[in-house]
Design an enzyme around this catalytic site. Structure first.
Site, PDB file in Angstrom:
ATOM      1  N   ASP A 104       0.894  -1.305   0.051  1.00 48.60           N
ATOM      2  CA  ASP A 104       0.068  -0.228  -0.076  1.00 48.60           C
ATOM      3  C   ASP A 104       0.944   1.200   0.016  1.00 48.60           C
ATOM      4  O   ASP A 104       1.900   1.346   0.613  1.00 48.60           O
ATOM      5  CB  ASP A 104      -0.810  -0.156   1.431  1.00 48.60           C
ATOM      6  N   ASN A 123       1.321   3.287  -3.034  1.00 46.06           N
ATOM      7  CA  ASN A 123       2.001   3.824  -4.078  1.00 46.06           C
ATOM      8  C   ASN A 123       1.575   5.313  -4.718  1.00 46.06           C
ATOM      9  O   ASN A 123       2.127   6.147  -5.094  1.00 46.06           O
ATOM     10  CB  ASN A 123       1.497   2.765  -5.198  1.00 46.06           C
ATOM     11  N   ARG A 146      -0.161   9.201 -10.287  1.00 47.59           N
ATOM     12  CA  ARG A 146      -0.279   7.874  -9.440  1.00 47.59           C
ATOM     13  C   ARG A 146       0.362   6.624 -10.329  1.00 47.59           C
ATOM     14  O   ARG A 146       0.912   5.857  -9.507  1.00 47.59           O
ATOM     15  CB  ARG A 146      -1.773   7.796  -9.165  1.00 47.59           C
ATOM     16  N   HIS A 185       2.878   3.460  -9.046  1.00 50.08           N
ATOM     17  CA  HIS A 185       2.483   2.032  -9.233  1.00 50.08           C
ATOM     18  C   HIS A 185       3.695   1.442 -10.049  1.00 50.08           C
ATOM     19  O   HIS A 185       4.191   0.484  -9.715  1.00 50.08           O
ATOM     20  CB  HIS A 185       1.060   1.749 -10.049  1.00 50.08           C
ATOM     21  N   TRP A 194     -11.617  -2.342  -8.817  1.00 47.50           N
ATOM     22  CA  TRP A 194     -12.225  -2.195 -10.063  1.00 47.50           C
ATOM     23  C   TRP A 194     -12.948  -0.589 -10.186  1.00 47.50           C
ATOM     24  O   TRP A 194     -13.206  -0.098 -10.858  1.00 47.50           O
ATOM     25  CB  TRP A 194     -13.103  -3.217 -10.464  1.00 47.50           C
ATOM     26  N   ARG A 234     -11.765   2.059  -8.951  1.00 51.58           N
ATOM     27  CA  ARG A 234     -10.813   3.021  -9.188  1.00 51.58           C
ATOM     28  C   ARG A 234     -10.979   3.631 -10.893  1.00 51.58           C
ATOM     29  O   ARG A 234     -11.702   2.799 -11.563  1.00 51.58           O
ATOM     30  CB  ARG A 234      -9.388   2.814  -9.270  1.00 51.58           C
ATOM     31  N   LEU A 236      11.521 -20.486  -4.297  1.00 46.41           N
ATOM     32  CA  LEU A 236      10.621 -19.393  -3.728  1.00 46.41           C
ATOM     33  C   LEU A 236       9.177 -19.612  -4.501  1.00 46.41           C
ATOM     34  O   LEU A 236       9.055 -19.814  -5.623  1.00 46.41           O
ATOM     35  CB  LEU A 236      10.849 -18.019  -3.814  1.00 46.41           C
ATOM     36  N   ARG A 283       1.603  -4.811   6.216  1.00 46.15           N
ATOM     37  CA  ARG A 283       1.079  -3.815   5.533  1.00 46.15           C
ATOM     38  C   ARG A 283       1.718  -2.755   5.529  1.00 46.15           C
ATOM     39  O   ARG A 283       2.296  -2.145   6.661  1.00 46.15           O
ATOM     40  CB  ARG A 283      -0.353  -3.695   5.939  1.00 46.15           C
ATOM     41  N   ARG A 338      -5.531  -1.933   8.276  1.00 44.33           N
ATOM     42  CA  ARG A 338      -6.755  -2.833   7.851  1.00 44.33           C
ATOM     43  C   ARG A 338      -6.361  -4.102   7.201  1.00 44.33           C
ATOM     44  O   ARG A 338      -5.158  -4.111   6.603  1.00 44.33           O
ATOM     45  CB  ARG A 338      -7.568  -1.804   6.843  1.00 44.33           C
ATOM     46  N   SER A 376      -8.206  -5.178   4.828  1.00 45.35           N
ATOM     47  CA  SER A 376      -9.099  -4.978   3.385  1.00 45.35           C
ATOM     48  C   SER A 376      -9.199  -6.257   2.533  1.00 45.35           C
ATOM     49  O   SER A 376      -8.632  -6.408   1.510  1.00 45.35           O
ATOM     50  CB  SER A 376      -7.774  -4.170   2.699  1.00 45.35           C
ATOM     51  N   GLU A 399       0.700 -13.445  12.361  1.00 47.81           N
ATOM     52  CA  GLU A 399       1.032 -12.341  12.924  1.00 47.81           C
ATOM     53  C   GLU A 399       0.990 -11.193  11.985  1.00 47.81           C
ATOM     54  O   GLU A 399       1.142 -11.513  10.802  1.00 47.81           O
ATOM     55  CB  GLU A 399       2.556 -12.308  13.505  1.00 47.81           C
TER      56      GLU A 399
HETATM   57  C1  FPP Z   1      -1.941   0.292  -3.117  1.00 45.25           C
HETATM   58  O1  FPP Z   1      -1.528   1.693  -3.360  1.00 45.25           O
HETATM   59  C2  FPP Z   1      -1.276  -0.554  -4.473  1.00 45.25           C
HETATM   60  C3  FPP Z   1      -2.025  -1.059  -5.378  1.00 45.25           C
HETATM   61  C4  FPP Z   1      -3.591  -1.183  -5.292  1.00 45.25           C
HETATM   62  C5  FPP Z   1      -1.611  -1.718  -6.428  1.00 45.25           C
HETATM   63  C6  FPP Z   1      -0.419  -2.583  -6.180  1.00 45.25           C
HETATM   64  C7  FPP Z   1       0.388  -2.712  -7.515  1.00 45.25           C
HETATM   65  C8  FPP Z   1       1.800  -2.539  -7.558  1.00 45.25           C
HETATM   66  C9  FPP Z   1       2.770  -2.837  -6.095  1.00 45.25           C
HETATM   67  C10 FPP Z   1       2.459  -2.672  -8.667  1.00 45.25           C
HETATM   68  C11 FPP Z   1       2.573  -4.096  -9.261  1.00 45.25           C
HETATM   69  C12 FPP Z   1       1.374  -4.421  -9.778  1.00 45.25           C
HETATM   70  C13 FPP Z   1       1.108  -5.645 -10.677  1.00 45.25           C
HETATM   71  C14 FPP Z   1      -0.304  -5.665 -10.875  1.00 45.25           C
HETATM   72  C15 FPP Z   1       2.098  -6.902 -10.662  1.00 45.25           C
HETATM   73  P1  FPP Z   1      -2.560   2.936  -3.441  1.00 45.25           P
HETATM   74  O2  FPP Z   1      -2.622   3.172  -4.833  1.00 45.25           O
HETATM   75  O3  FPP Z   1      -3.753   2.486  -2.953  1.00 45.25           O
HETATM   76  O4  FPP Z   1      -1.820   3.954  -2.732  1.00 45.25           O
HETATM   77  P2  FPP Z   1      -2.465   5.006  -1.936  1.00 45.25           P
HETATM   78  O5  FPP Z   1      -3.331   4.331  -0.918  1.00 45.25           O
HETATM   79  O6  FPP Z   1      -1.151   5.991  -1.409  1.00 45.25           O
HETATM   80  O7  FPP Z   1      -3.344   5.772  -2.902  1.00 45.25           O
END
Ligand code: FPP
Length: 255
Positions: free
Chosen positions: A24, A26, A37, A41, A73, A75, A135, A192, A198, A200, A211
């Site tokens: 979380d 990004n 944004r 990602h 979805w 978003r 892994l 997280r 959360r 989620s 844990e």
């Molecule tokens: C949450 O950050 C992140 C995501 C919903 C996507 C996670 C994706 C990646 C780590 C990239 C790699 C992706 C794939 C599909 C291999 P957020 O956008 O909710 O951040 P925010 O809470 O700060 O807005």
């Protein structure tokens, strides 16, 4: 992908077998830098690659990463297609290297809403790496625990309706055998990032005795040090799985 095991940092005796991560932050990472944004990602994907390498180095056996939830979805369309594109790019560009490094790839989540070409890519990644012994990388994509549990319940109901199963005989193992995670160990540690606390809709069944470690680090900044800190925190916890601590020479007779 890994140059072989490196010495573990002080405080880490052994790695938990299964680590699951809610990646979380990004969006906030990008926003803080005045970037779109999407850039968050993109950097998140780099952190994902780094974490796969670091997990292998630390001796983690299974790494599960929450990359797109059934709720994502909602978003904006452009962001959804960017994330779908990132998964495509990840599978297309990284598969050969992952295979070479002995990584076994599993994708969990509903495949019903995914484009046929993406479904094929996923199936190819899984079948190509199925025999690997390194892994296990589990990518949760279009994943939501409630959806997964509802699909498992539908499968049980279908078996019962067809006379293959006595409803009275349904137990925890039978339900677990119909989850996407069948055959995988339960997560020991769920991390997280980004300071949110959360779950989620992530691994609700499987993480019953995991844990939880919450770190303020935003996902694109998640590095080896952050992973090691979470593992060290895991080792400071006492896991009782609903039982009580066994008396030891150290705590018997101590008030
Ligand atoms: C949450 O950050 C992140 C995501 C919903 C996507 C996670 C994706 C990646 C780590 C990239 C790699 C992706 C794939 C599909 C291999 P957020 O956008 O909710 O951040 P925010 O809470 O700060 O807005």
């Amino acid at each position: 992908m890994s140059d072989g095991p490196r010495p573990l940092s002080p405080g880490i005796e052994s790695a938990p077998a299964h680590v699951a991560i809610i990646m979380d932050g990004n969006g906030r990472w990008a926003q803080m830098r005045g970037l779109p944004r999407q850039e968050g990602h993109r950097r998140g994907l780099e952190a994902l690659r780094r974490t796969v390498r670091n997990a292998g180095d630390l001796g983690i056996r299974v790494l599960t990463l929450y990359s797109f939830s059934t709720e994502n979805w909602r978003r904006p369309k452009a962001e959804v297609s960017f994330l779908l594109g990132l998964l495509r790019r990840f599978v297309e560009n990284d598969l050969a290297e992952l295979h070479e490094a002995g990584v076994r790839v599993r994708i969990i989540g509903s495949r019903a809403d995914l484009a046929p070409d993406l479904r094929l890519l996923i199936e190819r990644a899984e079948s190509m790496t199925a025999g690997n012994q390194g892994l296990t990388l589990v990518v949760a994509f279009n994943y939501g625990s409630r959806d997964e549990l509802a699909r498992a319940a539908r499968a049980l109901a279908a078996d019962a309706a067809a006379g293959r199963l006595d409803p009275q005989a349904i137990d925890e193992d039978m339900l677990a055998a119909r989850l996407d995670t069948v055959g995988l160990p339960e997560p020991d540690l769920v991390i997280r990032t980004s300071g949110e606390t959360r779950i989620s809709n992530f691994l609700l069944w499987q993480a019953a005795y995991a844990e939880f470690v919450f770190t303020p680090v935003l996902w694109p900044d998640f590095d080896r040090k952050a992973l090691e800190e979470a593992v060290a925190e895991f080792h400071r916890r006492e896991r009782r799985f609903g039982g009580v601590t066994e008396p030891t020479a150290c705590n018997v007779g101590v008030a």
